[in-house]
Design a protein around this motif. Sequence first.
Motif, PDB file in Angstrom:
ATOM      1  N   LEU A 269       0.871  -1.176   0.000  1.00 17.30           N
ATOM      2  CA  LEU A 269       0.000   0.000   0.000  1.00 17.30           C
ATOM      3  C   LEU A 269       0.905   1.221   0.000  1.00 17.30           C
ATOM      4  CD1 LEU A 269      -2.997   0.936   0.209  1.00 17.30           C
ATOM      5  CD2 LEU A 269      -2.615   1.194   2.658  1.00 17.30           C
ATOM      6  N   MET A 270       0.941   1.936  -1.119  1.00 15.36           N
ATOM      7  CA  MET A 270       1.931   3.002  -1.254  1.00 15.36           C
ATOM      8  C   MET A 270       1.475   4.025  -2.278  1.00 15.36           C
ATOM      9  SD  MET A 270       4.623   4.286  -0.022  1.00 15.36           S
ATOM     10  CE  MET A 270       4.799   2.989   1.216  1.00 15.36           C
ATOM     11  N   GLY A 271       2.187   5.144  -2.335  1.00 15.76           N
ATOM     12  CA  GLY A 271       1.843   6.252  -3.220  1.00 15.76           C
ATOM     13  C   GLY A 271       2.244   6.030  -4.662  1.00 15.76           C
ATOM     14  N   GLN A 272       1.987   7.050  -5.481  1.00 12.78           N
ATOM     15  CA  GLN A 272       2.195   6.957  -6.917  1.00 12.78           C
ATOM     16  C   GLN A 272       3.662   6.782  -7.310  1.00 12.78           C
ATOM     17  OE1 GLN A 272       1.054   9.578  -5.276  1.00 12.78           O
ATOM     18  NE2 GLN A 272       2.238  11.391  -5.800  1.00 12.78           N
ATOM     19  N   TRP A 273       4.560   7.033  -6.360  1.00 11.68           N
ATOM     20  CA  TRP A 273       5.988   6.866  -6.613  1.00 11.68           C
ATOM     21  C   TRP A 273       6.418   5.393  -6.526  1.00 11.68           C
ATOM     22  CZ3 TRP A 273       3.795   9.470  -2.484  1.00 11.68           C
ATOM     23  CH2 TRP A 273       3.772   8.777  -1.271  1.00 11.68           C
ATOM     24  N   ALA A 274       5.538   4.529  -6.032  1.00  8.47           N
ATOM     25  CA  ALA A 274       5.887   3.134  -5.752  1.00  8.47           C
ATOM     26  C   ALA A 274       6.520   2.397  -6.934  1.00  8.47           C
ATOM     27  CB  ALA A 274       4.651   2.380  -5.253  1.00  8.47           C
ATOM     28  N   PRO A 275       5.957   2.478  -8.149  1.00  7.29           N
ATOM     29  CA  PRO A 275       6.561   1.723  -9.259  1.00  7.29           C
ATOM     30  C   PRO A 275       8.033   2.055  -9.490  1.00  7.29           C
ATOM     31  CG  PRO A 275       4.369   2.451  -9.867  1.00  7.29           C
ATOM     32  CD  PRO A 275       4.698   3.135  -8.562  1.00  7.29           C
ATOM     33  N   ASN A 276       8.390   3.328  -9.407  1.00  2.00           N
ATOM     34  CA  ASN A 276       9.782   3.723  -9.624  1.00  2.00           C
ATOM     35  C   ASN A 276      10.693   3.190  -8.527  1.00  2.00           C
ATOM     36  OD1 ASN A 276       9.136   5.145 -11.959  1.00  2.00           O
ATOM     37  ND2 ASN A 276       8.848   7.075 -10.881  1.00  2.00           N
ATOM     38  N   LYS A 286      14.443  -3.678 -13.031  1.00  2.00           N
ATOM     39  CA  LYS A 286      13.327  -3.601 -13.972  1.00  2.00           C
ATOM     40  C   LYS A 286      11.976  -3.749 -13.286  1.00  2.00           C
ATOM     41  CE  LYS A 286      15.992  -5.482 -17.873  1.00  2.00           C
ATOM     42  NZ  LYS A 286      16.093  -6.582 -18.873  1.00  2.00           N
ATOM     43  N   GLY A 287      11.950  -4.206 -12.028  1.00  2.00           N
ATOM     44  CA  GLY A 287      10.691  -4.411 -11.347  1.00  2.00           C
ATOM     45  C   GLY A 287       9.913  -5.549 -11.978  1.00  2.00           C
ATOM     46  N   ILE A 288       8.588  -5.468 -11.893  1.00  2.00           N
ATOM     47  CA  ILE A 288       7.760  -6.544 -12.451  1.00  2.00           C
ATOM     48  C   ILE A 288       7.007  -6.095 -13.706  1.00  2.00           C
ATOM     49  CG2 ILE A 288       7.508  -7.727 -10.243  1.00  2.00           C
ATOM     50  CD1 ILE A 288       4.716  -6.489  -9.971  1.00  2.00           C
ATOM     51  N   GLY A 289       7.328  -4.924 -14.211  1.00  2.00           N
ATOM     52  CA  GLY A 289       6.796  -4.481 -15.488  1.00  2.00           C
ATOM     53  C   GLY A 289       5.282  -4.433 -15.564  1.00  2.00           C
ATOM     54  N   GLU A 357      -4.712  13.969 -18.162  1.00  2.00           N
ATOM     55  CA  GLU A 357      -4.029  12.671 -18.134  1.00  2.00           C
ATOM     56  C   GLU A 357      -3.336  12.359 -19.458  1.00  2.00           C
ATOM     57  OE1 GLU A 357      -8.446  12.003 -18.937  1.00  2.00           O
ATOM     58  OE2 GLU A 357      -7.247  13.090 -17.472  1.00  2.00           O
ATOM     59  N   VAL A 358      -3.672  13.094 -20.526  1.00  2.00           N
ATOM     60  CA  VAL A 358      -2.998  12.878 -21.809  1.00  2.00           C
ATOM     61  C   VAL A 358      -1.504  13.165 -21.691  1.00  2.00           C
ATOM     62  CG1 VAL A 358      -5.050  13.366 -23.194  1.00  2.00           C
ATOM     63  CG2 VAL A 358      -3.496  15.245 -22.587  1.00  2.00           C
ATOM     64  N   GLY A 359      -1.130  13.940 -20.672  1.00  2.00           N
ATOM     65  CA  GLY A 359       0.275  14.260 -20.493  1.00  2.00           C
ATOM     66  C   GLY A 359       1.044  13.277 -19.628  1.00  2.00           C
ATOM     67  N   ILE A 360       0.341  12.334 -19.001  1.00  2.00           N
ATOM     68  CA  ILE A 360       1.016  11.368 -18.123  1.00  2.00           C
ATOM     69  C   ILE A 360       1.758  10.343 -18.977  1.00  2.00           C
ATOM     70  CG2 ILE A 360       0.708   9.629 -16.331  1.00  2.00           C
ATOM     71  CD1 ILE A 360      -1.809  11.078 -15.445  1.00  2.00           C
ATOM     72  N   PRO A 361       3.062  10.218 -18.796  1.00  2.00           N
ATOM     73  CA  PRO A 361       3.840   9.338 -19.664  1.00  2.00           C
ATOM     74  C   PRO A 361       3.711   7.844 -19.371  1.00  2.00           C
ATOM     75  CG  PRO A 361       5.268  10.395 -18.058  1.00  2.00           C
ATOM     76  CD  PRO A 361       3.906  11.011 -17.886  1.00  2.00           C
ATOM     77  N   SER A 362       3.263   7.465 -18.169  1.00  2.00           N
ATOM     78  CA  SER A 362       3.233   6.047 -17.806  1.00  2.00           C
ATOM     79  C   SER A 362       1.816   5.553 -17.545  1.00  2.00           C
ATOM     80  CB  SER A 362       4.071   5.801 -16.547  1.00  2.00           C
ATOM     81  OG  SER A 362       3.423   6.319 -15.402  1.00  2.00           O
ATOM     82  N   ASN A 363       1.597   4.275 -17.818  1.00  2.00           N
ATOM     83  CA  ASN A 363       0.300   3.667 -17.517  1.00  2.00           C
ATOM     84  C   ASN A 363       0.051   3.630 -16.018  1.00  2.00           C
ATOM     85  OD1 ASN A 363      -0.460   3.161 -20.184  1.00  2.00           O
ATOM     86  ND2 ASN A 363       0.627   1.205 -20.233  1.00  2.00           N
ATOM     87  N   ASN A 364       1.115   3.464 -15.229  1.00  2.00           N
ATOM     88  CA  ASN A 364       0.960   3.449 -13.771  1.00  2.00           C
ATOM     89  C   ASN A 364       0.403   4.775 -13.266  1.00  2.00           C
ATOM     90  OD1 ASN A 364       2.001   0.815 -13.440  1.00  2.00           O
ATOM     91  ND2 ASN A 364       4.104   1.574 -13.473  1.00  2.00           N
ATOM     92  N   GLY A 365       0.941   5.872 -13.803  1.00  2.00           N
ATOM     93  CA  GLY A 365       0.445   7.185 -13.419  1.00  2.00           C
ATOM     94  C   GLY A 365      -1.001   7.390 -13.828  1.00  2.00           C
ATOM     95  N   LYS A 366      -1.371   6.876 -14.980  1.00  2.00           N
ATOM     96  CA  LYS A 366      -2.749   7.013 -15.461  1.00  2.00           C
ATOM     97  C   LYS A 366      -3.721   6.237 -14.574  1.00  2.00           C
ATOM     98  CE  LYS A 366      -1.485   8.017 -20.240  1.00  2.00           C
ATOM     99  NZ  LYS A 366      -1.406   7.535 -21.639  1.00  2.00           N
ATOM    100  N   MET A 367      -3.270   5.098 -14.023  1.00  2.00           N
ATOM    101  CA  MET A 367      -4.123   4.338 -13.115  1.00  2.00           C
ATOM    102  C   MET A 367      -4.416   5.143 -11.850  1.00  2.00           C
ATOM    103  SD  MET A 367      -3.013   0.311 -13.333  1.00  2.00           S
ATOM    104  CE  MET A 367      -1.229   0.496 -13.338  1.00  2.00           C
ATOM    105  N   VAL A 368      -3.399   5.821 -11.338  1.00  2.00           N
ATOM    106  CA  VAL A 368      -3.589   6.656 -10.148  1.00  2.00           C
ATOM    107  C   VAL A 368      -4.521   7.818 -10.467  1.00  2.00           C
ATOM    108  CG1 VAL A 368      -2.445   8.147  -8.456  1.00  2.00           C
ATOM    109  CG2 VAL A 368      -1.341   6.030  -9.201  1.00  2.00           C
TER     110      VAL A 368
END
Length: 423
Positions: A269-276, A286-289, A357-368
């Motif tokens: 359970l973490m913030g939008q920075w979690a994927p990075n 590489k994480g889990i992609g 959201e069109v400016g968000i470069p990552s799918n993870n960011g778009k989910m948030v």
Amino acid sequence: MGFRKTNLFLALTISLIAAFSASAADKPVKVNFWHIGTAATDKGYYQGVADAFMKANPNVTIEMTILENEAFKSKLTTVMQSGNPPDIFHSWGGGVLAEYAKAGLLRDITKFTKGTAWGKSMAPGVWDIYAYNGKQYGAPFDMGAITFWYNKDLLAKVGYTSFPAEWSDFLNLVKKLKAAGIVPIALGGGDKWPAMHMWTYLAARVGGKEVLVNAAQGKGKGFNDPAFVKAGEMLVELVKLGAFQDGFLGATYPDEAALVGNGVAAMELMGQWAPNVQVDSSVSKKGIGDSLAAAPVPAVAKGKGKVTDVVGGGNGMAVGKNAPDAAVEFLKFLTNVENNAEYARVAGIIPTVKGAEVGIPSNNGKMVKQIVDKTEFFQLYLDQFFSPAVGGAVNDAVQTILAGTATPAQACKAIQSTFEMEQ
């Protein structure tokens, strides 16, 4: 990435409609603007927005002050004590903004937001972070959310093709993951604040926004409210189920991120920075992609809270008490859809404006962003919303609950005692 002037000029035609009368438009106006965007991309973005605004409004001069985070806080404290705040300045909203509002140091801009296109451009919950007592004193431009980040492949191994929507089903998932030899939830308990988010969410799901609002305003039972106690009991249940990794009480946040990034733990359970952070903390770097996904904290049966209620935080701008109308117009321009999307492109923020959201470069960011856009109630992180003393008491109390050194009721009483001492 350079500033996209085409988008800016399109925005100008929309947002800069005769905001001032002809006579007022000829009068020179100076707007003092303080921000903390010290990186080259941030500096370039803010300068581009200011230049475009001044070109469209030749009578307005934007005087920019750029300060590093701690220097900003120190200097802002000084000017606030002198009673002469900047016209527009960086703010994290919440309790600090409320204190400035109570002290009469901010300008009420409600008439510019209530029922207007600007006001409808963002979710009500994110606007409220920059409001106090029903009045608006600023605007958010970047607002993330604490969510469950989960490994879709690990959930699929125990028969879950989607994340649970109800807490009872979530507990069932925890049990199945544990039985399969998978760490259900990674937790950096040694750093305290990661666990604080889970307790906050559970209290919100059980008691609804009222319980958090009452605690902040010193109403009712405050932190002794049964909803906070129940949230602690739910944490104890997770401990008893073995939901967290061995040694979680001494683990750091990077330890937590590594467990998810290496595919060992099913979720955190973490913030939008979690994927990075997961990527940086993983062995492969590489994480889990694409196996990673985000989901809201599940609803609690018979709870008063909504699944759309969000705990999170971000950034915005507050308006000083002496700010001219031109300052508010500049803030509107700064937070229009084109400029908000551009900032997402150049700085990787989670933009608050719907459509940005069109400016968000990552799918993870778009989910948030999808989660944030649905919120009607947004609770700022408790250790940021309250004073350092109360925030620290919250973090300490949650750790005592997890460690079993205090009952949930005792831990809540400790927080309330600290809160009352500051009143």
